[in-house]
Design a protein around this motif. Structure first.
Motif: not given
Ligand SMILES: [Zn+2]
Ligand SMILES: [Zn+2]
Length: 375
Positions: A161-166, A208-209, A215-223
């Motif tokens: 979530x930081x948005x910065x690369x490893x 950036x990551x 952005x620090x955010x990604x779309x995730x699929x949850x069931x």
């Protein structure tokens, strides 16, 4: 003197004078208070003395007093809210400072500069998520457990979530010192506006990551498995607290709003908590009375159709409608006389014989109404 001081402090109150008090009265009030509160008098009034001096400093100067009055009328006379609703409703008429900041999501706490909290660093409640499910008519009555696949935005796993690369981390913006806001002077006001260097975030990401592009955010699929309560109607929204997007930095999760679609049933209809059904009966059944089996969501019941029942009459079967916590709705059974499209020769002969022995004029009352032409 900052704009924050102007909005937060009531100088008139500090001196115990009215807002339209003439300078002479202000002077008199100040002198009296100054004598009482002077630090040398050792009565612990030091803090009050400072307030009174500050008030005098502003109110005794015509220019400063005018600016003070303007600031108070512009921003209200309440305290500046810190990220919450204004205590005492300081900001009039739904005045939204977020708009003033060009939708940059600026928070009140930093508007007047000198805000010590770094923006966006506190716990953040997750967003509410809306999802749609289709539940079969009878399942909706009984309640159902349905699997839901959701795509929601969540903290990026690669950078947490930081948005910065490893191996790197965001650093505080040097332009605004990590505040996300910079001061701009206008007259004697010191306004704060979002820092353009860091777009108000207070943080700068050099590398950036790769996964989330910073952005620090990604779309995730949850069931999820969600429980749709019994009796839910078509178009109803079911709010499942805490099943939305997870919160950030320890904040609570948002809610999941499930919009339920219930397709119509071939036999049952629904009117609020009541179910409806149309049950065909034969002419002899309607005339002679009959015991007619009627399906209900909870299994078939027997409806006693009394002799001489007219077509279209509705019977109420209590408690066989939509199940409810306190009480269930009813099943409204409408009886409809079915007319055969064809008759065997034998049946025709019998029916004609019946008509001959049971003459009937069901339209007698219509003939009387027709005597006067309708205008
Ligand atoms: Zn900045
Ligand atoms: Zn990332």
């Amino acid at each position: 003197m900052s704009a924050r001081d102007y909005v937060e402090k009531d100088y008139y109150k500090a001196l115990g004078v009215s807002k339209d008090a003439p300078t002479a009265d202000i002077k008199k009030a100040y002198r009296k208070l100054a004598r009482e509160l002077h630090p040398d008098s050792n009565n612990g009034g030091e803090e009050r003395f400072k307030d009174v001096s500050e008030a005098w400093d502003v109110l005794s100067d015509d220019t400063k007093r005018r600016e003070y009055d303007e600031a108070r009328s512009l921003f209200g006379s309440g305290a500046v809210p810190r990220g919450g609703p204004a205590p005492g409703g300081g900001f009039p008429g739904g005045f939204d400072l977020g708009d003033l900041l060009g939708g940059a999501g600026g928070t009140f706490s930093n508007l007047f500069g000198g805000g010590s909290r770094s923006r966006g660093a506190g716990p953040k409640r997750g967003d509410d998520v809306e999802a749609r499910v289709t539940v079969a008519f009878l399942d909706a009555l009984r309640g159902a457990t349905v699997p839901l696949r959701l795509t929601t935005s969540g903290a990026c796993d690669s950078c947490r979530g930081s948005g910065a690369a490893a191996g790197t981390s965001p650093h505080a913006c040097t332009v605004c010192g990590g505040q996300g806001m910079v001061s701009r002077n206008q007259g004697s006001f010191s306004f704060a506006e979002p820092c353009t260097a860091c777009r108000g975030t207070g943080r700068v990401i050099d590398t950036p990551c790769l996964t989330c592009h910073g952005s620090g955010a990604t779309n995730k699929e949850r069931t999820l498995t969600v429980r749709i309560p019994a009796g839910v109607a078509d178009g109803q929204k079911v709010r499942l607290a805490g099943r939305g997007t997870p919160g950030e930095r320890g904040g609570p999760a948002g809610d999941l709003l499930v919009v339920v679609t219930v397709p119509p049933h071939p036999v049952f209809g629904r009117r609020g908590d009541h179910l409806t059904i149309t049950v065909p009966v034969t002419y002899p059944e309607a005339v002679l009375g009959a015991q007619v089996p009627v399906p209900t969501p909870a299994g078939p019941v027997t409806l006693k159709v009394p002799a001489g029942t007219t077509s279209g009459r509705t019977f109420r079967v209590r408690g066989k409608g939509v199940p409810g916590k306190a009480s269930s709705g009813d099943l409204l059974v409408t009886v409809e006389v079915a007319v055969p499209a064809t008759l065997s020769a034998e049946a025709r002969t019998a029916l004609e014989a019946y008509a001959a022995v049971a003459p009937q004029d069901p339209r007698a009352h219509l003939a009387a109404a027709g005597a006067e032409p309708v205008r």
